[in-house]
Scaffold this active site. Structure first.
Site, PDB file in Angstrom:
ATOM      1  N   ASP A  80       0.818  -1.215   0.000  1.00  0.00           N
ATOM      2  CA  ASP A  80       0.000   0.000   0.000  1.00  0.00           C
ATOM      3  C   ASP A  80       0.853   1.267   0.000  1.00  0.00           C
ATOM      4  OD1 ASP A  80      -2.304  -1.474  -0.065  1.00  0.00           O
ATOM      5  OD2 ASP A  80      -2.683  -1.366   2.095  1.00  0.00           O
ATOM      6  N   ASN A 154      -5.228   8.823   0.986  1.00  0.00           N
ATOM      7  CA  ASN A 154      -5.893   8.348   2.194  1.00  0.00           C
ATOM      8  C   ASN A 154      -6.342   9.473   3.112  1.00  0.00           C
ATOM      9  OD1 ASN A 154      -5.966   5.636   1.709  1.00  0.00           O
ATOM     10  ND2 ASN A 154      -4.200   5.114   2.967  1.00  0.00           N
ATOM     11  N   GLU A 155      -5.390  10.137   3.772  1.00  0.00           N
ATOM     12  CA  GLU A 155      -5.796  11.095   4.796  1.00  0.00           C
ATOM     13  C   GLU A 155      -4.706  12.080   5.174  1.00  0.00           C
ATOM     14  OE1 GLU A 155      -3.403   8.344   6.189  1.00  0.00           O
ATOM     15  OE2 GLU A 155      -5.397   7.488   6.437  1.00  0.00           O
ATOM     16  N   ASP A 184      -6.983  14.481  20.836  1.00  0.00           N
ATOM     17  CA  ASP A 184      -5.550  14.280  20.616  1.00  0.00           C
ATOM     18  C   ASP A 184      -5.149  14.628  19.196  1.00  0.00           C
ATOM     19  OD1 ASP A 184      -5.177  13.482  23.197  1.00  0.00           O
ATOM     20  OD2 ASP A 184      -4.800  11.378  22.751  1.00  0.00           O
ATOM     21  N   THR A 195     -11.028   3.383   5.214  1.00  0.00           N
ATOM     22  CA  THR A 195     -10.675   2.046   5.703  1.00  0.00           C
ATOM     23  C   THR A 195      -9.263   2.008   6.264  1.00  0.00           C
ATOM     24  OG1 THR A 195     -10.003   1.447   3.447  1.00  0.00           O
ATOM     25  CG2 THR A 195     -12.235   0.858   4.121  1.00  0.00           C
ATOM     26  N   TYR A 197      -6.595   4.865   8.689  1.00  0.00           N
ATOM     27  CA  TYR A 197      -6.501   5.404  10.048  1.00  0.00           C
ATOM     28  C   TYR A 197      -7.869   5.831  10.564  1.00  0.00           C
ATOM     29  CZ  TYR A 197      -4.079   7.924  13.865  1.00  0.00           C
ATOM     30  OH  TYR A 197      -3.613   8.362  15.081  1.00  0.00           O
ATOM     31  N   LEU A 199     -10.745   4.561  10.114  1.00  0.00           N
ATOM     32  CA  LEU A 199     -11.497   3.400  10.604  1.00  0.00           C
ATOM     33  C   LEU A 199     -11.036   3.028  12.008  1.00  0.00           C
ATOM     34  CD1 LEU A 199     -13.560   1.168   9.958  1.00  0.00           C
ATOM     35  CD2 LEU A 199     -11.671  -0.171   9.010  1.00  0.00           C
ATOM     36  N   SER A 200      -9.724   3.065  12.245  1.00  0.00           N
ATOM     37  CA  SER A 200      -9.193   2.756  13.574  1.00  0.00           C
ATOM     38  C   SER A 200      -9.645   3.780  14.610  1.00  0.00           C
ATOM     39  CB  SER A 200      -7.661   2.716  13.538  1.00  0.00           C
ATOM     40  OG  SER A 200      -7.205   1.702  12.679  1.00  0.00           O
ATOM     41  N   ASN A 253       3.118   9.080   5.767  1.00  0.00           N
ATOM     42  CA  ASN A 253       4.361   9.006   5.021  1.00  0.00           C
ATOM     43  C   ASN A 253       5.277  10.204   5.200  1.00  0.00           C
ATOM     44  OD1 ASN A 253       5.452   9.880   1.952  1.00  0.00           O
ATOM     45  ND2 ASN A 253       6.037   7.842   2.689  1.00  0.00           N
TER      46      ASN A 253
END
Length: 307
Positions: A80, A154-155, A184, A195, A197, A199-200, A253
């Site tokens: 990924d 992604n984010e 935080d 799907t 970070y 999602l976590s 990244n």
């Protein structure tokens, strides 16, 4: 008549990816194609450090020198992280990518090495579909000066530093009134990133075709502070409403430090991510295979014996 041109982006720290990249080059060249190559390292974003100037590489400057818009397709060999890097490099040229898993989970990958010969035949004959997914353009400003920018599939994550207390974030979505989030950190994600970070952090899963973005707080201070889904036509501006220095990370990244006078602008990019699909995309199948979503529980008994 010029030869058709294809590209390869590979993870050069994995021997199998290097080996397969050479094999693909030989096959395409024998079939009359020109091949250009780049490593996943070319799209790795740099981090700033507290004692040095912020590294600023423009979004369009990450494209490899040997690639151009005439490239018909590119094959990505890696996990990924390599996929994320490849789209940062090639999305400005609108090059569609076939993502081949040589990593572990490979949630963003479409195919496997065992299918590669058939994949290449389909690519050369043009027998494939393209699925477009939205990307984010993330830019950091200090007053009116841009310090840092990147494409994100992604984010974007903005969070407190270790050993500091909870932070406040002032978030303005489009023309709506700003809201204060005490947490935080916060995550602004695409449907693809829902799907990851997000999602976590308790956010919902979004199907990739929905034209929305998601704001998800990380460990919020209030029980009422939950994820928010909103139109991707709305730009988002984030102000750090705290005297503490914060850390911004894009796609897990790279990123930079965010000071109290800085602000972050996040909006849908003009460059979509173009995934090559060997068959019609089936998102729920990927959720089931990669994350176990929707799998049946243990079989229910057909009859119950009373003691």
């Amino acid at each position: 008549m010029p030869k058709p041109k294809a590209g390869i982006v590979y993870n050069d720290i994995k021997p199998i990816a290097c080996k397969v990249a050479s094999e693909i080059t030989e096959k395409l060249t024998a079939c009359g194609w020109d091949v250009c190559m780049a490593t996943g390292m070319g799209g790795i974003l740099e981090y700033s450090t507290p004692g040095s100037a912020v590294c600023h590489t423009r979004i369009e400057q990450l494209t490899p020198a040997n690639f151009d818009p005439s490239v018909k397709f590119a094959v990505v060999l890696g996990g990924d992280g390599t996929v994320l890097s490849a789209f940062r490099q090639l999305a400005p040229y609108h090059i569609p990518l076939l993502t081949v898993n040589t990593g572990h989970m490979g949630f963003l990958t479409e195919s496997y090495l065992s299918h590669l010969n058939d994949d290449l035949e389909q690519l050369m004959s043009g027998e494939y579909e393209i699925e477009e997914r939205s990307m984010l353009a993330v830019r950091v400003f200090r007053h009116d000066t841009i310090l840092w920018e990147a494409l994100s599939l992604n984010e974007m994550v903005l969070h407190r530093e270790p050993l500091t207390s909870m932070c406040h974030f002032e978030v303005k979505i489009g023309d709506h009134a700003p809201v204060d989030v005490a947490a935080d950190g916060i995550i602004i994600s695409t449907p693809t990133g829902s799907t990851a970070y997000a999602l976590s952090a308790g956010g919902p899963v979004l199907t990739p075709d929905v034209p929305v973005l998601q704001l998800a707080p990380i460990c919020p201070h209030s029980l009422a502070s939950r994820s928010l889904v909103f139109s991707d036509r709305e730009p988002v501006t984030v102000f750090p409403a705290t005297p503490n220095r914060m850390v911004m990370v894009v796609d897990g990244n790279g990123g930079c430090y965010i000071l109290p006078d800085d602000h972050i602008l996040v909006e849908k990019s003009i460059y979509p991510a173009k995934f090559i699909r060997r068959r019609s995309p089936e998102f729920f199948r990927i959720l089931r295979e990669k994350l176990g979503w929707g799998l049946p529980h243990i079989a229910k008994p057909t009859s119950v014996e009373l003691p």
